[in-house]
Design an enzyme around this catalytic site. Structure first.
Site, mmCIF file in Angstrom:
data_model
loop_
_atom_site.group_PDB
_atom_site.id
_atom_site.type_symbol
_atom_site.label_atom_id
_atom_site.label_comp_id
_atom_site.label_asym_id
_atom_site.label_seq_id
_atom_site.Cartn_x
_atom_site.Cartn_y
_atom_site.Cartn_z
ATOM 1 N N GLU A 106 1.075 -1.007 0.349
ATOM 2 C CA GLU A 106 0.328 0.160 -0.670
ATOM 3 C C GLU A 106 0.812 0.779 0.335
ATOM 4 O OE1 GLU A 106 -1.004 1.895 3.652
ATOM 5 O OE2 GLU A 106 -0.939 0.555 4.700
ATOM 6 N N LYS A 158 -4.465 -2.783 14.148
ATOM 7 C CA LYS A 158 -4.239 -0.842 15.101
ATOM 8 C C LYS A 158 -4.666 -0.977 16.427
ATOM 9 C CE LYS A 158 -2.980 1.595 10.771
ATOM 10 N NZ LYS A 158 -3.648 0.988 10.022
#
Length: 525
Positions: free
Chosen positions: A19, A153
């Site tokens: 990404e 996360k």
């Protein structure tokens, strides 16, 4: 698609998608650029081809040059691009870094099954009230790409994220000996992953199984941060609570929240979180590359061992008899091609063609899966062809020792006109009557037989004789002016049902039959 990535995909070599939001929004310049280069290097070192995905001036790029990486890393006004943003960003000609969701879409369309990132998005804390749920989760539920990450996360609600992934039908597996689901900076989250895979081979088997089922959903492989670089869970949690409180007081929400939180946590932990972030990205790149290599080997072994056979089909197949070529297309950059041994600037690309192969490819994509009769050498090209044609029934093609797979090289002017073509097609003479007659039963039952002009005359006459005897539908593709007339040298042509000549081929056929050229046809386009 960058040429090096395209070539790797065509040859069946492992490719890893990466990404670019981590470059554009995750770290400051120039650290983001050095990180991106290092991750690509790790992928290469571990035997795969890196394909960083990004949006540059309204175009999706799969694989970036160093200049393009630098552009994204140093630009101030690039955007964060997820599924919902893609139509607007492309239509406006803007640039941006792709999120997990945006990267998955591009990777899937390019045919890349493995994607490495730092950590995915998820359900934000308080998401049960705000409904702030990352598009990464819904993307994992509808795009068949394996995502290798350090879990979710840790700024997010990990428990609710795992519940949401279950609802989306996403297979989640921890990587290693433990089922403990990692929390990005930390190795422990207090939650268990539904499954775990011990190594890259088990991960590859899992991904291959998911892809083979055609579920249209992704797989999440959760890799814990290396022990020696992992941050203390308590330290991180205290920083998260402080950063969340500040974000609420400043009214920061939506897609601005994650970059703010990561930057604030880095400040509050005196850089420990950033150190862990770098370590886990590097580790994910290593693990993801090894998984991609293992998956590539597994798919290759299955292709070679489980080519579809005639007995596997329940209704008669069409049969296509014709050539397979590896085409090298060289297009000149300048209007005038210089001769005299000078090098002309241009672009050279490799594609897989051959009239028979193209016909069999089209029928396969239309769901007909014809039996394809052709010949290739046992050389550097044949394996690439078998991979590229994995959706076709290639079980009957001849692979001949000491012979060269047919190749064709076309030099094209900048305007797109053919300047010169060179072909090494001798192997097509091996598509003999003796070889084709082995499949007489298939031919006699076929709802359609397609044959191209590359095939020897005796083979064409044999097929036409069978067609007469068994009332078969035969489609003849003349291929080129010099080969077009083969069936018309005898009465064989009377067995043909369809023929698709261009004007030059039709003229040649007309001459062979001894017919006069109709008035005015020489001026036709």
């Amino acid at each position: 698609i960058q040429p090096s990535v395209q070539e790797a995909l065509m040859e069946g070599r492992p490719v890893v998608a990466l990404e670019s939001t981590i470059i554009t929004h995750g770290m400051a310049y120039p650290q983001n650029l050095s990180m991106a280069r290092e991750v690509e290097e790790i992928v290469t070192t571990n035997g795969a081809v890196p394909a960083t995905v990004g949006i540059l001036r309204g175009r999706i790029h799969v694989g970036l040059t160093d200049e393009e990486l630098e552009f994204l890393a140093s630009s101030k006004n690039v955007l964060k691009v997820s599924r919902r943003d893609l139509p607007f960003i492309l239509s406006q000609g803007l640039s941006g870094g792709t999120t997990v969701s945006g990267t998955m879409i591009a990777a899937h369309k390019a045919g890349i099954p493995v994607f490495v990132t730092g950590g995915i998005g998820g359900v934000h804390r308080g998401g049960e009230n705000t409904l702030d749920v990352s598009a990464d989760l819904t993307e994992l539920g509808r795009t068949p790409v394996a995502v290798v990450s350090a879990g979710v996360k840790s700024i997010l609600d990990i428990g609710r994220t795992l519940e949401y992934l279950e609802t989306q039908g996403v297979c989640v597996a921890a990587f290693g000996e433990s089922r403990e689901f990692p929390a990005f900076f930390s190795r422990q989250s207090g939650f268990q992953a539904p499954y775990h895979v011990r190594d890259e081979e088990e991960a590859a088997e899992l991904i291959a199984s998911a892809l083979g089922l055609g579920l249209s959903s992704g797989v999440l492989i959760a890799v814990p941060c290396p022990q020696e670089r992992a941050a203390s869970g308590q330290v991180i949690e205290e920083a998260i609570q402080q950063a969340l409180s500040e974000a609420r007081s400043k009214g920061i929400t939506g897609k601005e929240l994650t970059p703010f939180m990561l930057q604030k946590i880095n400040e509050l932990t005196d850089g420990k979180s950033l150190d862990s972030n770098l370590a886990l990205i590097q580790n994910n790149a290593r693990v993801g590359s090894c998984i991609a290599v293992a998956l590539s080997k597994l798919q290759k072994a299955r292709r070679m061992g489980n080519l579809p056979r005639r007995e596997d089909t329940t209704s008669p197949q069409p049969v296509v008899i014709g050539g397979i070529n590896v085409d090298f297309i060289a297009k000149a950059q300048n209007p005038v091609i210089l001769d005299g041994g000078q090098t002309n600037a241009g672009r050279v690309r490799r594609t897989f063609g051959g009239v028979g192969r193209n016909l069999a490819d089209c029928l396969s994509r239309l769901g007909q899966t014809p039996l394809f009769l052709s010949a290739v050498g046992k050389d550097e090209h044949s394996e690439s062809i078998l991979h590229y044609c994995h959706h076709m029934d290639m079980s009957a093609i001849l692979q001949l020792e000491g012979k060269s797979t047919a190749t064709y090289c076309a030099v094209i002017t900048s305007a797109g006109e053919l300047s010169v073509g060179l072909g090494d097609m001798d192997i097509h003479h091996q598509i003999t009557e003796q070889y084709v007659s082995q499949f007489k039963e298939n031919l006699c039952q076929a709802p359609l037989v397609c044959i191209d002009g590359n095939v020897p005359l005796s083979t064409i006459q044999y097929v036409c004789q069978l067609a007469r005897e068994h009332q078969l539908a035969v489609c003849y593709e003349p291929t080129d002016e010099n080969k077009a007339s083969k069936p018309f040298l005898s009465d064989s042509w009377k067995a043909l049902t369809y023929i698709s000549p261009n004007l030059q081929e039709l003229r040649a056929i007309n001459r062979t039959l001894g017919n006069p050229l109709p008035a005015g046809i020489e001026y036709s386009e």
